[in-house]
Structure formats: structure tokens, C-alpha cells
Design an enzyme around this catalytic site. Structure first.
Site, PDB file in Angstrom:
ATOM      1  N   TYR A 139       0.811  -1.220   0.000  1.00 12.29           N
ATOM      2  CA  TYR A 139       0.000   0.000   0.000  1.00 12.29           C
ATOM      3  C   TYR A 139       0.845   1.272   0.000  1.00 12.29           C
ATOM      4  O   TYR A 139       0.311   2.369   0.028  1.00 12.29           O
ATOM      5  CB  TYR A 139      -0.904   0.037   1.240  1.00 12.29           C
ATOM      6  CG  TYR A 139      -2.085  -0.879   1.148  1.00 12.29           C
ATOM      7  CD1 TYR A 139      -1.938  -2.165   0.663  1.00 12.29           C
ATOM      8  CD2 TYR A 139      -3.349  -0.459   1.542  1.00 12.29           C
ATOM      9  CE1 TYR A 139      -3.014  -3.023   0.580  1.00 12.29           C
ATOM     10  CE2 TYR A 139      -4.435  -1.312   1.456  1.00 12.29           C
ATOM     11  CZ  TYR A 139      -4.253  -2.593   0.977  1.00 12.29           C
ATOM     12  OH  TYR A 139      -5.321  -3.437   0.893  1.00 12.29           O
TER      13      TYR A 139
ATOM     14  N   LYS B 117       2.374 -13.849   6.372  1.00 11.82           N
ATOM     15  CA  LYS B 117       2.459 -14.886   5.348  1.00 11.82           C
ATOM     16  C   LYS B 117       3.952 -15.160   5.120  1.00 11.82           C
ATOM     17  O   LYS B 117       4.469 -15.112   3.996  1.00 11.82           O
ATOM     18  CB  LYS B 117       1.737 -14.342   4.092  1.00 11.82           C
ATOM     19  CG  LYS B 117       1.395 -15.335   3.046  1.00 11.82           C
ATOM     20  CD  LYS B 117       0.320 -16.320   3.448  1.00 11.82           C
ATOM     21  CE  LYS B 117       0.239 -17.373   2.358  1.00 11.82           C
ATOM     22  NZ  LYS B 117      -0.105 -18.706   2.842  1.00 11.82           N
TER      23      LYS B 117
ATOM     24  N   ASP C 104      -3.531 -17.129   5.988  1.00 15.95           N
ATOM     25  CA  ASP C 104      -4.614 -17.964   5.452  1.00 15.95           C
ATOM     26  C   ASP C 104      -5.241 -18.805   6.561  1.00 15.95           C
ATOM     27  O   ASP C 104      -6.459 -18.924   6.664  1.00 15.95           O
ATOM     28  CB  ASP C 104      -4.128 -18.835   4.272  1.00 15.95           C
ATOM     29  CG  ASP C 104      -2.763 -19.450   4.518  1.00 15.95           C
ATOM     30  OD1 ASP C 104      -2.097 -19.045   5.501  1.00 15.95           O
ATOM     31  OD2 ASP C 104      -2.354 -20.327   3.745  1.00 15.95           O
TER      32      ASP C 104
ATOM     33  N   ASP D  73      -6.172  -5.165   6.005  1.00 13.45           N
ATOM     34  CA  ASP D  73      -7.285  -4.631   5.220  1.00 13.45           C
ATOM     35  C   ASP D  73      -8.338  -5.717   4.995  1.00 13.45           C
ATOM     36  O   ASP D  73      -9.520  -5.537   5.282  1.00 13.45           O
ATOM     37  CB  ASP D  73      -6.735  -4.122   3.876  1.00 13.45           C
ATOM     38  CG  ASP D  73      -7.746  -3.250   3.158  1.00 13.45           C
ATOM     39  OD1 ASP D  73      -8.827  -2.984   3.721  1.00 13.45           O
ATOM     40  OD2 ASP D  73      -7.467  -2.827   2.026  1.00 13.45           O
TER      41      ASP D  73
END
Ligand code: NAP
Length: 424
Positions: free
Chosen positions: A161, A228, A282, A306
Site C-alpha cells: 500500500y 504470510k 490464510d 485490510d
């Protein structure tokens, strides 16, 4: 000496919140800037101000009072200053430290990415904080929405971002592709757009530090780092490592890791310790559905945050009622998470819960927890009484649809009827 403003008129009987030795010093009559915002902003903000003021009055029996100061952004600022985000607004928020904000229209085209993003970047509000909990009676898509009671700390300034990207076929994209090939032998398809994902030790540590401090202050049980890192080792994996580092280096006497919980404490969490754990992003999305109550405070990079914030809010049926705050080292702006909903502007119809609960976060931020608790109780009772605005009424059985301002008045009535515990 009092700060001089061109068009703003700070109340003469209020004082500013100061920072001393890393802590907010809050007077009994703090001046708090408020941006009413565009579209439905003014009508929901007005209700929030009334509810907050009534709760403070009731909780402290008139001994504390917020002195609101209107500051301008969006359409109101355009009329008054000829620009959407006047310097004076930023100056006032910096000076007074804490602000309440309604939604702002994102101008289409022109220099601004978004007024909200500009505000966050200019004031370096690096933590987007979103509590997600259930208000009984709100329709939800899951069987046990009441199990959710988490607070998400989303990093606000880095990650994909950061806005570092190049369009397919642009000269710059070609240069980067060529550079990566020449210097590192990395082949990227020529017809690629390119984006960069920076995650720094500094940015990560200040975010995780804030999350852990919050967990300590609010007597929470755990902080989970969501990443992640199995795939993106040096960005998301590093986020996890730096997160554990800041926990060990700066909060050693207050934290234990999940591993230590089992190895040293046989799975029984000592009362005064906060457990630091980490989960792959995940996995986290399924865990929040299957083992909801095991999660408490969560810290995560921008993109994960987000997605996760909205997914978690949806689980308690609260996307439209979810509160939020953007917080830097000291400055905090508390705002509704919905937008300006222009089609409803001026109709006195929409739900003010999101901005009121953002005000609750603001009260907690300045340490006025008694007033904050009264408001949450008042809202819960009003929703339970099925006195709700159109958006909830249309999903609930036998609800009475009320206007924005009426909802606020019912909440105030419920607040005033709440008996206070006397301090001995
Ligand atoms: P939006 O303003 O959030 O509205 C989308 C829909 O959400 C509304 O039509 C309404 O749904 C529902 N909704 C939103 N707020 C509600 C409330 N308080 N009570 C009940 N229902 C509510 O999103 P948008 O239409 O995408 O964006 C409009 C403008 O807001 C854009 O300029 C956008 O950039 C800006 N925006 C600002 C912020 C911010 O300032 N932080 C955040 C998001 C968007 P129904 O019609 O189904 O009833």
C-alpha cells in the site's frame, strides 16, 4: 501561550491534551477537534457528540467535559478555505492530539489519492485500530457471533500500500525489469506491471509495540502476529521475527510466547502474562471462524489487515456499525469505517453506531473508560430493545425503525438510566 488560528475558535474554557514523558496528560476539560465530514457525516457526528457528552456528564457527574472544536475538511473546508484539507486543520489536530472525524468524500481525479490517506500520512498515523465485538441482537451470518471480541492493529504506512508501483510498458517498469535481470539474473515477463512491498523493522516494531502496550493496558490475554512469512520471508516473515523481538526486548516481564506457555506453564496462562503467538494469514481466516474465542489482540501488515478487518467485522454482522481509529505515537483520529453514503445525506436515516463507537475508542484512548463503558451498555440496550435505524431494522424481526437522531436520544436515555457504581 494559546495557539493562534486564522479561522478556528478554540473554546476559551478548554485545555489541550499534552504529552509528558511518553504519556497523554488529559485535563478535565480537553479541547477535542471534530471534523463533521461530508454526506451523512454531519448528522451522525452530531449524534455522536450528543451521546459522548451525555455519557461523560453522567459518568463524572459534571466534573469532566469535552470542549468540542469544529475543524474543517472536505466540502465544508472548500467553502471556508477554498481547499479540501487546510493546513490549519492539520495544525489543530497536531496541537490538540485527539480528534473525532466523520467520513469524507474522496475527490475523483485531481492531485489527492484520498483525504483520509493524506491525513494518515501527514500525521504519521501508523496504526489502524479496529475493535470487533458483537452487539447482541445485530443480525449475523454465523451461529455464535458473541464469541468474537478482538482488536486488530493494522500497519497503515507500508507494504504493497506504500504506492510504489509502475504501469505495464512504462519506461520505469522496463528499467526495473532490465535492472533485475542485469543485476540479479531475475526474469520478469516484459508485459508486467510492477509493485514493491516494503516492510521495515522500524515500521513493524512501532506497530507491534503499540499492540502489546494496548494488550497490557486493557488487560487482554494475547497478541497474535498474522503474516504470510512462509512465502514472503523477508517482508512478512521478518514482520513475525521483529514482532517477537520487540516483545522479548521491551516487554520481557509481561509476555510469554505460545511455546513457553506449553513448555514452562503446561498450557496454563499466568494471570499477569500476555501470550505472544503467530499465525499464517490464510490459517488465521479459518481460525477466526472455527476457534474465534482463542483470539484477542492481533497485529498484522497492511494488506492482511485490510482484508481481515472487513472479514472479521462481517462475522459479527457489523460491517456497517464497526468503529475505527488511526493512531500514531500520540495523535489519534477516531472515525466511522463507513463512507459518506451520499444518497442518504440529510435524511436523518442512517445508523450512527459506527461513529459513536469510534467515539468510545476515543474515550478509552484518553482514559475515560467509565464513560466509554456507559455508551457501549447504552447502545447494547437500545439494540436489544429493537429500536434501530433502517439498516438493522430491515434484517431484524419485530424491530421499530427509528431516525438517526432518535436512536441517539434512546441511547442517551439508556445511559442516564444506568446506575453508577460509587467509588469507595
Ligand atoms: P459508503 O458511503 O460506506 O456507503 C455504501 C453503503 O453502505 C450505503 O449505501 C449503505 O447501504 C451502507 N451504509 C454506509 N454507511 C451507513 C450507515 N451509517 N448506516 C447505514 N448504512 C450505511 O460507501 P461508498 O458509497 O462506497 O462511498 C461513498 C463515499 O465515501 C466515497 O467518496 C468514498 O470515497 C467515501 N469513503 C470515505 C471513507 C472515510 O472517510 N473514512 C470511507 C469509505 C468511503 P444501503 O444503501 O444498502 O443501505
Amino acid at each position: 501561550m494559546a495557539m493562534k488560528f486564522e479561522k478556528l475558535e478554540p473554546p476559551s474554557d478548554g485545555k489541550r491534551i499534552r504529552v509528558k514523558k511518553g504519556k497523554l496528560i488529559v485535563p478535565d476539560n480537553p479541547i477535542i477537534p471534530v471534523i463533521y465530514g461530508d454526506g451523512i457525516g454531519p448528522e451522525v457526528v452530531e449524534v455522536a457528540i450528543n451521546v459522548l457528552s451525555a455519557a461523560v456528564d453522567h459518568a463524572y457527574q459534571g466534573n469532566k467535559k469535552i470542549k468540542w472544536l469544529e475543524v474543517f475538511a472536505g466540502n465544508r473546508a472548500k467553502e471556508l478555505y477554498g481547499e479540501l484539507l487546510p493546513e490549519e486543520t492539520l495544525k489543530a489536530i497536531k496541537h490538540y492530539c485527539v480528534a473525532l472525524k466523520g467520513p469524507l468524500t474522496t475527490p475523483i481525479g485531481g492531485g489527492f489519492r484520498s483525504l483520509n490517506v493524506t491525513l494518515r500520512q501527514t500525521l504519521d498515523l501508523y496504526a489502524c485500530v479496529r475493535p470487533v465485538y458483537y452487539l447482541e441482537g445485530v443480525p449475523s451470518p454465523v451461529k455464535h457471533p458473541e464469541k468474537m471480541n478482538i482488536v486488530i492493529f493494522r500497519e497503515n504506512t507500508e507494504d504493497v500500500y506504500a504506492g510504489i508501483e509502475w504501469k505495464k510498458d512504462s519506461e520505469d517498469a522496463k528499467k526495473i525489469i532490465e535492472f533485475l535481470y542485469q543485476e540479479f539474473g531475475i526474469r520478469i515477463r516484459e508485459d508486467s506491471g510492477i509493485g514493491v512491498k516494503p516492510i521495515s523493522e522500524f515500521g513493524t516494531k512501532r506497530l507491534v509495540r503499540k499492540a502489546i502496550q494496548y494488550a497490557i493496558d486493557m488487560r487482554r490475554k494475547s497478541v497474535t502476529l498474522v503474516h504470510k512469512g512462509n512465502i514472503m520471508k523477508y517482508t512478512e516473515g521478518a514482520f513475525r521475527d521483529w514482532g517477537y523481538e520487540v516483545a522479548k526486548d521491551e516487554f520481557d516481564d509481561r509476555i510469554i510466547t505460545e511455546q513457553e506457555l506449553w513448555e514452562k506453564y503446561d498450557g496454563k496462562q499466568p494471570e499477569e502474562k500476555i501470550v505472544i503467538k503467530d499465525r499464517l494469514a490464510d490459517n488465521m481466516f479459518q481460525q477466526i471462524l472455527t476457534r474465534t474465542e482463542e483470539y484477542d489482540v492481533l497485529a498484522m501488515p497492511n494488506l492482511n489487515g485490510d482484508y481481515f478487518s472487513d472479514a472479521a467485522a462481517a462475522q459479527v454482522g457489523g460491517l456497517g456499525v464497526a468503529p475505527g481509529g488511526n493512531i500514531g505515537d500520540y495523535i489519534g483520529i477516531f472515525e466511522a469505517t463507513h463512507g459518506t453514503a451520499p444518497k442518504y445525506a440529510g435524511l436523518n436515516k442512517v445508523n450512527p453506531i459506527s461513529i459513536i463507537l469510534s467515539g468510545v475508542m476515543m474515550l478509552e484512548y484518553i482514559g475515560w473508560n467509565e464513560a466509554a463503558k456507559l455508551i457501549v451498555k447504552g447502545i447494547k440496550k437500545t439494540v436489544k430493545q429493537k429500536l434501530v435505524t433502517y439498516d438493522l431494522a430491515r434484517q431484524m424481526k419485530d424491530a421499530t425503525e427509528v431516525k438517526t437522531a432518535e436512536f441517539g436520544n434512546y441511547v442517551i436515555k439508556n445511559i442516564k438510566e444506568t446506575k453508577l457504581f460509587k467509588r469507595i
